[in-house]
Design a protein around this motif. Structure first.
Motif, PDB file in Angstrom:
ATOM      1  N   LEU A 108      -4.035   5.155   0.430  1.00  0.00           N
ATOM      2  CA  LEU A 108      -3.083   4.044   0.465  1.00  0.00           C
ATOM      3  C   LEU A 108      -2.103   4.194   1.631  1.00  0.00           C
ATOM      4  N   SER A 112      -8.155  12.330 -16.306  1.00  0.00           N
ATOM      5  CA  SER A 112      -8.405  10.906 -16.583  1.00  0.00           C
ATOM      6  C   SER A 112      -9.633  10.720 -17.461  1.00  0.00           C
ATOM      7  N   GLY A 134       1.490   6.692  -6.562  1.00  0.00           N
ATOM      8  CA  GLY A 134       0.324   7.546  -6.792  1.00  0.00           C
ATOM      9  C   GLY A 134       0.628   9.030  -6.739  1.00  0.00           C
ATOM     10  N   THR A 164       2.577   1.625  -3.408  1.00  0.00           N
ATOM     11  CA  THR A 164       1.585   2.049  -4.405  1.00  0.00           C
ATOM     12  C   THR A 164       1.186   3.504  -4.173  1.00  0.00           C
ATOM     13  N   GLY A 165       1.070   3.911  -2.909  1.00  0.00           N
ATOM     14  CA  GLY A 165       0.761   5.302  -2.588  1.00  0.00           C
ATOM     15  C   GLY A 165       1.851   6.249  -3.057  1.00  0.00           C
ATOM     16  N   LEU A 182      -4.276   8.539 -11.358  1.00  0.00           N
ATOM     17  CA  LEU A 182      -5.348   7.609 -11.019  1.00  0.00           C
ATOM     18  C   LEU A 182      -5.141   6.881  -9.688  1.00  0.00           C
ATOM     19  N   LEU A 183      -3.944   6.940  -9.131  1.00  0.00           N
ATOM     20  CA  LEU A 183      -3.674   6.263  -7.865  1.00  0.00           C
ATOM     21  C   LEU A 183      -3.745   7.268  -6.720  1.00  0.00           C
ATOM     22  N   PRO A 184      -4.645   7.042  -5.765  1.00  0.00           N
ATOM     23  CA  PRO A 184      -4.764   7.984  -4.652  1.00  0.00           C
ATOM     24  C   PRO A 184      -3.695   7.719  -3.590  1.00  0.00           C
ATOM     25  N   THR A 185      -2.919   8.709  -3.255  1.00  0.00           N
ATOM     26  CA  THR A 185      -1.832   8.543  -2.294  1.00  0.00           C
ATOM     27  C   THR A 185      -2.340   8.427  -0.860  1.00  0.00           C
ATOM     28  N   LEU A 232       1.209   9.440 -10.488  1.00  0.00           N
ATOM     29  CA  LEU A 232       0.162   8.989 -11.406  1.00  0.00           C
ATOM     30  C   LEU A 232      -1.194   9.484 -10.923  1.00  0.00           C
ATOM     31  N   SER A 251       0.830  -1.212   0.000  1.00  0.00           N
ATOM     32  CA  SER A 251       0.000   0.000   0.000  1.00  0.00           C
ATOM     33  C   SER A 251       0.861   1.257   0.000  1.00  0.00           C
TER      34      SER A 251
END
Length: 133
Positions: free
Chosen positions: A33, A90, A22, A18-19, A27-30, A25, A15
């Motif tokens: 995560l 997006s 993000g 990935t954060g 589309l990925l919420p920091t 990017l 997580s």
């Protein structure tokens, strides 16, 4: 080490990584995560949880969320602006009706949640002008 503890540590690191991705990017919420990572670490590793809370960049996110005092108005407004900017970008990139509808529904739900959260006063004293009284 139990299987559940190991799974939570792995999920926490996935997580967090990935954060971090993000951040770059749209589309990925920091924040969600990072909060998920904090929860996973709180249930599995005191050392990782303490490290995350004391982290220069991610610590304030977790501390604000866990404090129950609300979030700073400036942070809430930034979150709304960047969320909608990323979602709008997006929507144009993907250009699919159902993706646009889905992003709008998610954006509205998150916006309502953020707008209903209690606000706390800014803790930055350096940014406020000196008093003349």
């Amino acid at each position: 080490m139990t299987g559940k503890r190991l799974a939570l540590i792995i999920l926490g690191w996935l997580s967090l990584i990935t954060g971090i991705i993000g951040i770059f990017l749209p589309l990925l919420p920091t924040t969600p995560l990072v909060l998920l990572a904090a929860w996973c670490f709180s249930k599995s590793s005191e050392r990782f949880h303490a490290w995350l809370i004391q982290h220069k960049y991610f610590g304030p996110i977790v501390s604000d969320w866990q404090s129950d005092q609300g979030i700073p108005k400036k942070a809430r407004n930034r979150a709304l602006i960047f969320m909608w900017a990323g979602m709008t970008l997006s929507m144009f990139i993907v250009a699919r009706f159902w993706a646009t509808v889905g992003l709008c529904v998610i954006g509205i739900a998150v916006s309502i949640h953020l707008l209903r959260m209690p606000l706390r006063k800014e803790s930055n004293t350096e940014s406020s002008p000196p008093s003349t009284e």
